[in-house]
Design a protein around this motif. Structure first.
Motif, PDB file in Angstrom:
ATOM      1  N   VAL A 137     -34.589  -4.352  -1.705  1.00 28.10           N
ATOM      2  CA  VAL A 137     -34.384  -5.437  -1.185  1.00 28.10           C
ATOM      3  C   VAL A 137     -32.877  -6.282  -1.687  1.00 28.10           C
ATOM      4  O   VAL A 137     -32.781  -6.293  -2.756  1.00 28.10           O
ATOM      5  N   GLN A 138     -32.297  -6.718  -0.501  1.00 31.31           N
ATOM      6  CA  GLN A 138     -31.348  -7.490  -0.776  1.00 31.31           C
ATOM      7  C   GLN A 138     -31.633  -9.092  -0.620  1.00 31.31           C
ATOM      8  O   GLN A 138     -32.285  -9.643  -1.175  1.00 31.31           O
ATOM      9  N   CYS A 139     -31.148  -9.713   0.649  1.00 36.71           N
ATOM     10  CA  CYS A 139     -31.966 -11.136   0.921  1.00 36.71           C
ATOM     11  C   CYS A 139     -33.062 -11.076   1.387  1.00 36.71           C
ATOM     12  O   CYS A 139     -34.114 -11.942   0.963  1.00 36.71           O
ATOM     13  N   GLY A 140     -33.800  -9.896   1.791  1.00 34.94           N
ATOM     14  CA  GLY A 140     -35.237  -9.820   2.159  1.00 34.94           C
ATOM     15  C   GLY A 140     -35.663 -10.070   3.242  1.00 34.94           C
ATOM     16  O   GLY A 140     -36.803  -9.711   3.549  1.00 34.94           O
ATOM     17  N   TYR A 141     -34.776 -10.907   4.093  1.00 33.99           N
ATOM     18  CA  TYR A 141     -35.429 -11.417   5.343  1.00 33.99           C
ATOM     19  C   TYR A 141     -35.977 -10.080   6.235  1.00 33.99           C
ATOM     20  O   TYR A 141     -37.156 -10.478   6.927  1.00 33.99           O
ATOM     21  N   CYS A 142     -35.514  -9.030   6.220  1.00 27.93           N
ATOM     22  CA  CYS A 142     -35.808  -7.983   7.402  1.00 27.93           C
ATOM     23  C   CYS A 142     -36.856  -7.205   6.647  1.00 27.93           C
ATOM     24  O   CYS A 142     -37.493  -6.425   7.386  1.00 27.93           O
ATOM     25  N   GLN A 143     -37.305  -7.467   5.537  1.00 29.66           N
ATOM     26  CA  GLN A 143     -37.895  -6.293   4.502  1.00 29.66           C
ATOM     27  C   GLN A 143     -39.422  -6.254   4.989  1.00 29.66           C
ATOM     28  O   GLN A 143     -40.115  -5.199   4.873  1.00 29.66           O
ATOM     29  N   SER A 144     -40.140  -7.342   5.508  1.00 25.68           N
ATOM     30  CA  SER A 144     -41.390  -7.309   5.908  1.00 25.68           C
ATOM     31  C   SER A 144     -41.490  -6.236   6.706  1.00 25.68           C
ATOM     32  O   SER A 144     -42.354  -5.431   7.103  1.00 25.68           O
TER      33      SER A 144
ATOM     34  N   LEU B 139     -33.650  -3.789  12.085  1.00 31.06           N
ATOM     35  CA  LEU B 139     -32.105  -4.040  11.642  1.00 31.06           C
ATOM     36  C   LEU B 139     -32.103  -4.715  10.204  1.00 31.06           C
ATOM     37  O   LEU B 139     -33.097  -5.342   9.952  1.00 31.06           O
ATOM     38  N   CYS B 140     -30.986  -4.553   9.392  1.00 31.15           N
ATOM     39  CA  CYS B 140     -30.906  -5.168   8.429  1.00 31.15           C
ATOM     40  C   CYS B 140     -29.362  -5.495   8.165  1.00 31.15           C
ATOM     41  O   CYS B 140     -28.582  -4.755   8.256  1.00 31.15           O
ATOM     42  N   ARG B 141     -29.253  -6.937   8.290  1.00 31.45           N
ATOM     43  CA  ARG B 141     -27.805  -7.398   7.983  1.00 31.45           C
ATOM     44  C   ARG B 141     -27.244  -7.126   6.639  1.00 31.45           C
ATOM     45  O   ARG B 141     -26.104  -7.220   6.532  1.00 31.45           O
ATOM     46  N   CYS B 142     -28.112  -6.785   5.631  1.00 28.21           N
ATOM     47  CA  CYS B 142     -27.470  -6.855   4.410  1.00 28.21           C
ATOM     48  C   CYS B 142     -27.203  -5.134   4.037  1.00 28.21           C
ATOM     49  O   CYS B 142     -26.820  -4.690   3.132  1.00 28.21           O
ATOM     50  N   ASN B 143     -27.553  -4.350   5.197  1.00 28.62           N
ATOM     51  CA  ASN B 143     -27.376  -3.096   5.190  1.00 28.62           C
ATOM     52  C   ASN B 143     -28.037  -2.059   3.844  1.00 28.62           C
ATOM     53  O   ASN B 143     -27.320  -1.365   3.513  1.00 28.62           O
ATOM     54  N   THR B 144     -29.428  -2.325   3.717  1.00 29.57           N
ATOM     55  CA  THR B 144     -30.039  -1.589   2.914  1.00 29.57           C
ATOM     56  C   THR B 144     -30.595  -0.273   3.414  1.00 29.57           C
ATOM     57  O   THR B 144     -31.318   0.104   2.614  1.00 29.57           O
ATOM     58  N   TYR B 145     -29.834   0.027   4.322  1.00 34.19           N
ATOM     59  CA  TYR B 145     -30.697   1.603   5.106  1.00 34.19           C
ATOM     60  C   TYR B 145     -30.636   2.716   4.171  1.00 34.19           C
ATOM     61  O   TYR B 145     -31.591   3.334   4.159  1.00 34.19           O
TER      62      TYR B 145
END
Ligand code: FES
Ligand code: FES
Length: 157
Positions: A94-101, A130-136
């Motif tokens: 997780v970075q900012c976490g917003y997309c993670q759930s 999509l992940c704006r923090c690019n955690t792909y």
């Protein structure tokens, strides 16, 4: 009255049948782990499971969920869910976490149907998230780690 089963519990909601499931979950039931991103099925932040499969709750009317089992990030429990959460934590995905759930809901759905996903299978299954923090890269690694741990347990995959 809309009757839903959410995280295993029966719920009756006095809402417009056209209300997006996302708002019913977040605003009416207070399950805020599911996020609003785009509202048009393009980002995956709002993914929940309906009868075990990930879908965007922002474009799903709450009436379409009647009689279905809805599971959110707060209620998803299985060997697969535990393996995914553990891998996510170990690899600090997780970075900012917003997309993670939403990412996690898609990853669990993938692993429930594919015990050993390769990069192509992971990319295909996760393309809606999509992940704006690019955690792909870490997401891909964590899915593989969760899959390996489930295979080692010989449990549900
Ligand atoms: S908020 Fe539903 S897919 Fe973006
Ligand atoms: S972790 Fe920030 S958007 Fe994915």
């Amino acid at each position: 009255m809309i009757k839903l089963t959410v995280n295993g519990e029966p719920r009756s909601l006095d809402v417009d049948p056209d209300m997006p499931l996302l708002w019913a979950l977040r605003d009416v039931l207070g399950l805020t782990g599911t996020k609003y991103g785009c509202g048009i099925a393009r980002c995956g932040a709002c993914y929940v499971h309906m009868d075990g499969h990930a879908l965007p709750s922002c474009v799903t009317p709450v009436s379409a969920a009647e009689g279905k089992a809805i599971t959110t990030i707060e209620g998803v429990e299985s060997d697969t869910a535990r393996a995914v959460r553990a891998a996510w934590a170990e690899l600090n995905v997780v970075q900012c976490g917003y997309c993670q759930s939403g990412q996690i809901m898609s990853a669990i759905d993938l692993l429930n149907g594919n015990a050993e996903p390769d990069d192509a299978a992971i990319n295909a299954a996760m393309q809606g998230n999509l992940c704006r923090c690019n955690t792909y890269a870490r997401i891909r690694q964590a899915i593989k780690q969760a899959a390996a741990s489930l295979r080692a347990q010989g449990g549900e995959a």
